[in-house]
Design an enzyme around this catalytic site. Structure first.
Site: not given
Length: 178
Positions: A56-58, A60
């Protein structure tokens, strides 16, 4: 004597740095998402790229580039994604959630480890080795965010680390694989 220690002693001889605490990457234990050990010594002769990952990371979408890098260099490189929930709680899932996410969204076929801590007092021994010069013999670093990368050479010696903004297929990384 361990080849890493011999290398480090040669490298640091003139600087009078103790190499007594330097350890071999191949002695560190880490399990995969399936709970089975990932045996680093099986990768002697190949580079290893460790990447702390989160779903759930930018950053990803880098899973796609990691898979592409894996496909292109699979004879020379082992990629190990290392799930971590220490940065913005961006990897909250369990092993099944992580595996499903990686397969469904990015078709990941490279290795994914168990979820671990990569910094702080509970940091896994792998990340203590990757980030501490007195263990890896090369450099101190700190993990700043998800998708930071650590490249190890074919003899288990740390080459360098790359921040999250460095794409997996960057020349900074691939120049070591050609």
């Amino acid at each position: 004597m361990n080849p890493l220690k011999i290398f480090a002693q040669t490298l640091f001889l003139k600087k009078n740095i103790s190499t007594d605490s330097i350890q071999s990457l191949y002695d560190i234990k880490l399990n995969g998402l399936n709970g089975k050990p990932i045996v680093f010594s099986e990768f002697k002769g190949k580079h290893i790229l460790f990447v702390n990952v989160a779903s759930k990371c930018g950053f990803t979408p880098q899973y796609k580039d990691l898979q592409s890098l894996h496909d292109e260099y699979k004879d020379k490189l082992v990629i190990i994604g290392v799930p971590c929930n220490q940065f913005g709680k961006q990897e909250p899932g369990n092993a099944n959630d992580i595996e499903s996410f990686c397969e469904i969204n990015y078709g990941v076929t490279f290795l994914i480890s168990q979820k671990i801590d990569v910094k702080g007092t509970n940091a896994h021994p792998l990340y203590k080795w990757l980030t501490q010069k007195n263990k890896n013999g090369i450099v101190n670093s700190s993990v700043k965010w998800n998708f930071q990368k650590y490249l190890v050479n074919t003899k288990g010696v740390l080459i360098d680390y790359y921040f999250s903004t460095t794409k997996p297929n960057s020349n900074k990384i691939t120049k070591h694989l050609k």
